[in-house]
Design a protein around this motif. Structure first.
Motif, PDB file in Angstrom:
ATOM      1  N   LYS A  93       0.791  -1.231   0.000  1.00 25.34           N
ATOM      2  CA  LYS A  93       0.000   0.000   0.000  1.00 25.34           C
ATOM      3  C   LYS A  93       0.821   1.277   0.000  1.00 25.34           C
ATOM      4  CE  LYS A  93      -3.854  -1.892   2.593  1.00 25.34           C
ATOM      5  NZ  LYS A  93      -4.832  -1.580   3.610  1.00 25.34           N
ATOM      6  N   ASP A 136     -11.577  -1.618  11.324  1.00 27.59           N
ATOM      7  CA  ASP A 136     -11.680  -0.657  10.227  1.00 27.59           C
ATOM      8  C   ASP A 136     -12.509   0.501  10.773  1.00 27.59           C
ATOM      9  OD1 ASP A 136     -12.392   0.853   8.004  1.00 27.59           O
ATOM     10  OD2 ASP A 136     -12.917  -0.875   6.773  1.00 27.59           O
ATOM     11  N   ARG A 139     -13.185   5.264   6.149  1.00 29.14           N
ATOM     12  CA  ARG A 139     -12.391   6.233   5.389  1.00 29.14           C
ATOM     13  C   ARG A 139     -10.910   5.863   5.303  1.00 29.14           C
ATOM     14  NH1 ARG A 139     -14.541  11.406   8.462  1.00 29.14           N
ATOM     15  NH2 ARG A 139     -13.127  10.381   9.856  1.00 29.14           N
ATOM     16  N   GLY A 140     -10.638   4.558   5.204  1.00 27.11           N
ATOM     17  CA  GLY A 140      -9.267   4.101   5.045  1.00 27.11           C
ATOM     18  C   GLY A 140      -8.441   4.045   6.318  1.00 27.11           C
TER      19      GLY A 140
END
Length: 186
Positions: A93, A136, A139-140
């Motif tokens: 990522k 989680d 929004r990432g």
């Protein structure tokens, strides 16, 4: 027969010497409350192995890293060494071409990958003291914390020891966000 018994007893002692103590994980995480006062995600060049940012600051992963380090499990070293051998199995990522010993262990997705690779992932819905949970946040954003041995008064939900923005705290967030990982250090 005596040799077999001796060998088995040595194996049991050897295995127990490497087992992590869930209650110690909790107490070592809790010991950061009042000491880690700020959330600071800045990239920092760290010593290796056993590198750390100053105790006054940190991120959610630092709570877990510090608690495990006090049991002689250095996630910085363990994750870095595994990533050196298996970089492609870790999340790609951040645009890196290889491992970075300063930051890789401080990223929730890398800790999740390492925990799964070590066989620590559990699928039960029993959140025991010392377990590690990831979420989680939307929004990432992702998060990680340690399950406490303390529970809420009404519904007996385990509290979580974590740093979500205001330093290390212990509070009721277990079911506040979507759980993405559950790990038990055996």
């Amino acid at each position: 027969m005596k040799q077999i018994c001796l060998l088995l007893s040595l194996m049991i002692v050897h295995v127990s010497a490497w087992a992590l103590d869930a209650n110690k994980i909790v107490s070592d995480a809790r010991g950061q409350i009042g000491k880690t006062l700020y959330y600071d995600p800045a990239y920092t060049k760290l010593a290796y192995p056993m590198g750390d940012v100053p105790m006054l600051k940190g991120v959610c992963t630092d709570v877990v890293i510090r608690a495990l380090r006090l049991q002689d499990l250095d996630l910085q070293k363990s994750i870095h060494e595994d990533m050196q051998r298996n970089f492609k199995v870790y999340p790609q990522k951040w645009g890196l071409k290889g491992p970075d010993k300063n930051i890789d262990h401080r990223r929730v997705p890398n800790i999740q990958t390492w925990m799964k690779r070590q066989g620590y992932q559990v699928t039960d819905q029993q959140y025991l003291a010392g377990d590690i949970v990831t979420w989680d946040l939307g929004r990432g954003l992702v998060h990680i914390g340690v399950v406490s041995n303390r529970k809420t008064l009404l519904n007996k939900t385990p509290l979580i020891i974590h740093n979500i923005g205001a330093g290390t705290q212990e509070n009721d967030i277990l079911h506040k966000y979507k759980i993405t990982g559950h790990y038990r250090m055996k």
